[in-house]
Design an enzyme around this catalytic site. Structure first.
Site, PDB file in Angstrom:
ATOM      1  N   GLU A  76       0.883  -1.172   0.000  1.00 44.69           N
ATOM      2  CA  GLU A  76       0.000   0.000   0.000  1.00 44.69           C
ATOM      3  C   GLU A  76       0.914   1.215   0.000  1.00 44.69           C
ATOM      4  O   GLU A  76       1.436   1.609   1.043  1.00 44.69           O
ATOM      5  CB  GLU A  76      -0.892  -0.017   1.250  1.00 44.69           C
ATOM      6  CG  GLU A  76      -1.854  -1.205   1.317  1.00 44.69           C
ATOM      7  CD  GLU A  76      -3.054  -1.036   0.402  1.00 44.69           C
ATOM      8  OE1 GLU A  76      -3.387   0.112   0.037  1.00 44.69           O
ATOM      9  OE2 GLU A  76      -3.655  -2.061   0.036  1.00 44.69           O
ATOM     10  N   CYS A 125      -1.956   9.588   2.438  1.00 44.06           N
ATOM     11  CA  CYS A 125      -1.473   8.968   1.193  1.00 44.06           C
ATOM     12  C   CYS A 125      -2.355   9.317  -0.009  1.00 44.06           C
ATOM     13  O   CYS A 125      -1.863   9.432  -1.119  1.00 44.06           O
ATOM     14  CB  CYS A 125      -1.394   7.459   1.350  1.00 44.06           C
ATOM     15  SG  CYS A 125      -2.966   6.724   1.817  1.00 44.06           S
TER      16      CYS A 125
HETATM   17  P1  NAD Z   1       8.273   4.622   5.019  1.00 47.23           P
HETATM   18  O1  NAD Z   1       8.260   3.775   3.803  1.00 47.23           O
HETATM   19  O2  NAD Z   1       9.446   5.474   5.289  1.00 47.23           O
HETATM   20  O3  NAD Z   1       8.084   3.705   6.330  1.00 47.23           O
HETATM   21  C1  NAD Z   1       7.085   2.706   6.436  1.00 47.23           C
HETATM   22  C2  NAD Z   1       7.551   1.623   7.369  1.00 47.23           C
HETATM   23  O4  NAD Z   1       8.743   1.026   6.848  1.00 47.23           O
HETATM   24  C3  NAD Z   1       7.895   2.079   8.776  1.00 47.23           C
HETATM   25  O5  NAD Z   1       7.359   1.175   9.703  1.00 47.23           O
HETATM   26  C4  NAD Z   1       9.403   2.076   8.810  1.00 47.23           C
HETATM   27  O6  NAD Z   1       9.930   1.775  10.077  1.00 47.23           O
HETATM   28  C5  NAD Z   1       9.747   0.982   7.829  1.00 47.23           C
HETATM   29  N1  NAD Z   1      11.067   1.203   7.205  1.00 47.23           N
HETATM   30  C6  NAD Z   1      11.681   2.388   7.001  1.00 47.23           C
HETATM   31  N2  NAD Z   1      12.871   2.197   6.372  1.00 47.23           N
HETATM   32  C7  NAD Z   1      12.995   0.857   6.183  1.00 47.23           C
HETATM   33  C8  NAD Z   1      13.997   0.043   5.592  1.00 47.23           C
HETATM   34  N3  NAD Z   1      15.122   0.548   5.071  1.00 47.23           N
HETATM   35  N4  NAD Z   1      13.789  -1.294   5.576  1.00 47.23           N
HETATM   36  C9  NAD Z   1      12.661  -1.830   6.092  1.00 47.23           C
HETATM   37  N5  NAD Z   1      11.691  -1.085   6.666  1.00 47.23           N
HETATM   38  C10 NAD Z   1      11.843   0.227   6.723  1.00 47.23           C
HETATM   39  O7  NAD Z   1       6.934   5.475   4.933  1.00 47.23           O
HETATM   40  P2  NAD Z   1       6.436   6.608   5.905  1.00 47.23           P
HETATM   41  O8  NAD Z   1       7.291   7.807   5.775  1.00 47.23           O
HETATM   42  O9  NAD Z   1       6.199   6.050   7.277  1.00 47.23           O
HETATM   43  O10 NAD Z   1       4.976   6.897   5.289  1.00 47.23           O
HETATM   44  C11 NAD Z   1       4.776   7.776   4.220  1.00 47.23           C
HETATM   45  C12 NAD Z   1       4.546   7.048   2.917  1.00 47.23           C
HETATM   46  O11 NAD Z   1       3.568   6.049   3.075  1.00 47.23           O
HETATM   47  C13 NAD Z   1       4.027   7.966   1.843  1.00 47.23           C
HETATM   48  O12 NAD Z   1       4.627   7.665   0.620  1.00 47.23           O
HETATM   49  C14 NAD Z   1       2.544   7.644   1.788  1.00 47.23           C
HETATM   50  O13 NAD Z   1       1.914   7.949   0.582  1.00 47.23           O
HETATM   51  C15 NAD Z   1       2.557   6.184   2.075  1.00 47.23           C
HETATM   52  N6  NAD Z   1       1.279   5.751   2.623  1.00 47.23           N
HETATM   53  C16 NAD Z   1       0.495   4.922   1.887  1.00 47.23           C
HETATM   54  C17 NAD Z   1      -0.745   4.544   2.384  1.00 47.23           C
HETATM   55  C18 NAD Z   1      -1.669   3.637   1.620  1.00 47.23           C
HETATM   56  O14 NAD Z   1      -2.643   3.197   2.205  1.00 47.23           O
HETATM   57  N7  NAD Z   1      -1.424   3.349   0.362  1.00 47.23           N
HETATM   58  C19 NAD Z   1      -1.157   5.007   3.625  1.00 47.23           C
HETATM   59  C20 NAD Z   1      -0.316   5.841   4.335  1.00 47.23           C
HETATM   60  C21 NAD Z   1       0.902   6.206   3.832  1.00 47.23           C
END
Ligand code: NAD
Length: 456
Positions: A209, A243
């Site tokens: 997602e 998002c």
């Molecule tokens: P992110 O991808 O930075 O982090 C998401 C998760 O991944 C966190 O739990 C984080 O700890 C983990 N993570 C971070 N770096 C990692 C790595 N190197 N390896 C493994 N795991 C890792 O995203 P964010 O900043 O928390 O959220 C924002 C993004 O999420 C935006 O792009 C937004 O559009 C998207 N989003 C999508 C939805 C949806 O339903 N499609 C909903 C909310 C947010």
């Protein structure tokens, strides 16, 4: 307990059939509802500390959404779990055929910080209903809410069934090194790629997602006043950190001034003339994102807003006009309360731009013209969206929610949540009373004629 031990314990728990029965799943959902209600005030407080969310917004956009989804699934759980009879082909005579839902097993849910309650507990409902064990890895950025989720869930569920693991990159990667039976990831496209690569080592199926730039199109036939209000609502919910927030607006030249005027009026109606002082207006999650957003504020194009407060990490609703597709703000997902407007005259140009860029998670069209609506639906690829609204498609239990292409894969909400965490087994239950010999060698001419008759 390290990641390996947690997964092993959960696997034993699953393999011992603990999570399979209807009663077990139903009770787990009831426990989840009770504990959410018990901790509602603390969750509100956590969301306020992390994101400055007003209590009503927290209920409307997070806690209430989770409770609604929980009620929807719990009410239908028995039916969802039932084997579904289907026809048997004549070649299988005599037999009964059915599709039999079965849980994947040990699942991992990785969630982001922007809706930390909804995006952790929402998928959890599907995973529980489908009969899985679950490890949840919330975001390290929404510190208060993430800690609370651990406290809340560990107060009602054993680690071998549902376990929250808090931490950052190292902890997430330790988890991703284990073999899971399903991974449900919500977050950015960049991290989504890492998750997919890790999952491929164990051939683990995944949902991604993700995010991206979700466009709004406002054409010359739209109800401009309503369009402005609903765009302002979608953009400013959670200070733009959503998002599916409208990322930018393609506005028809003939209605642009009117649209800007109504946008300003809507913003002031919602948050007064100094929004960063409004108790209903949220803050940016951390300094990194605050600085990133401030960098996108280019004075030359600001027609409204632009006020910032570093100490409180607040950025006022800001409208940028005359933005070109080449500008910096059009190269990344904004994820904040800044709304660029791009003027257009020709719908072909809009459709081409949308299709030439990464497939958006959402698309919003404001128009009262049936031909325009038909064209955009026929010609644009995107995850989901609304006609004459923003955001609201995410809150319907009747609509599967998810992206496509760069905005993700798979969907959930309502029945789709149960489906996502379920493997559907195809079963033929054959009678042994009759055994038609045609399929067995030796293949005589008579057998061939019969097989051809049955299959053609
Ligand atoms: P992110 O991808 O930075 O982090 C998401 C998760 O991944 C966190 O739990 C984080 O700890 C983990 N993570 C971070 N770096 C990692 C790595 N190197 N390896 C493994 N795991 C890792 O995203 P964010 O900043 O928390 O959220 C924002 C993004 O999420 C935006 O792009 C937004 O559009 C998207 N989003 C999508 C939805 C949806 O339903 N499609 C909903 C909310 C947010």
């Amino acid at each position: 307990m390290n990641a390996k031990e947690i997964v092993r314990k959960q696997r034993d728990y699953f393999n011992n059939q603990n999570t399979i029965s209807y009663e077990f799943r139903y009770n787990a959902l009831s426990k989840l509802r009770d504990v959410i209600l018990k901790y509602e005030d603390q969750l509100n407080e956590g969301l306020y500390k992390d994101l400055g969310k007003n209590k009503t917004e927290s209920f409307f956009a997070e806690i209430g959404q989770v409770l609604k989804e929980l009620n929807y699934i719990q009410k239908r759980l028995k039916k969802l779990m039932k084997n579904k009879k289907v026809k048997s082909h004549i070649v299988d005579f005599p037999s009964k055929s059915f599709i039999s839902p079965y849980p994947y097993g040990v699942t991992l849910i990785i969630s982001p910080w922007n809706y930390p309650v909804m995006l952790s507990l929402g998928p959890l409902i599907g995973a529980i209903a489908a009969g899985n064990t679950v490890i949840i890895k919330p975001s390290e950025y929404s510190t208060n809410t993430s800690k609370l989720l651990e406290e809340i869930l560990s107060s009602v569920f054993h680690d071998e069934y549902i376990k929250v693991v808090n931490g950052a990159v190292k902890e997430t990667q330790d988890l991703l090194d284990q073999k899971f039976d399903y991974i449900f990831f919500t977050g950015s496209s960049n991290i989504g790629k890492i998750v997919m690569e890790k999952a491929s080592k164990h051939l683990t199926p995944i949902s991604l997602e993700l995010g991206g730039k979700s466009p709004v199109i406002v054409d010359q036939y739209a109800n401009i006043e309503v369009a402005a209000k609903r765009v302002a609502f979608g953009k400013l919910l959670n200070s733009g950190q959503t998002c599916i927030a409208p990322d930018y607006v393609y506005i028809h030249e003939s209605v642009k001034n009117e649209f800007i005027q109504y946008l300003k009026e809507s913003i002031e109606e919602f948050f007064g003339d100094n929004p960063i002082k409004s108790k209903d207006y949220g803050k940016i999650i951390n300094n990194k994102h605050y600085n990133r957003l401030v960098d996108l504020l280019d004075n030359e194009f600001i027609v409204y807003g632009g006020v910032t407060n570093k100490q409180e990490r607040k950025i006022a609703p800001t409208i940028l006009d005359n933005i070109s597709k080449e500008s910096k703000i059009m190269q990344e997902e904004i994820f904040g309360p800044i709304l660029p407007l791009i003027t257009y005259n020709d719908l072909n140009e809009v459709i081409s731009y949308i299709n030439d860029n990464p497939t958006p998670l959402a698309l919003y069209l404001f128009s009262e013209n049936k031909k325009v609506i038909k064209r955009v639906l026929n010609e644009c690829k995107f995850g989901g969206g609304c006609i004459n609204d923003t955001i609201m498609h995410v809150s319907s239990d009747y609509l599967p929610f998810g992206g496509v292409g760069e905005s993700g894969m798979g969907s959930y909400h309502g029945k789709a949540s149960f489906d996502t965490f379920t493997h559907y087994r195809s079963i033929i239950h054959k009678s042994t009373k009759i055994d038609i010999k045609a399929r067995y060698a030796p293949y005589t001419k008579t057998k061939e004629i019969l097989i051809r008759k049955l299959l053609k």
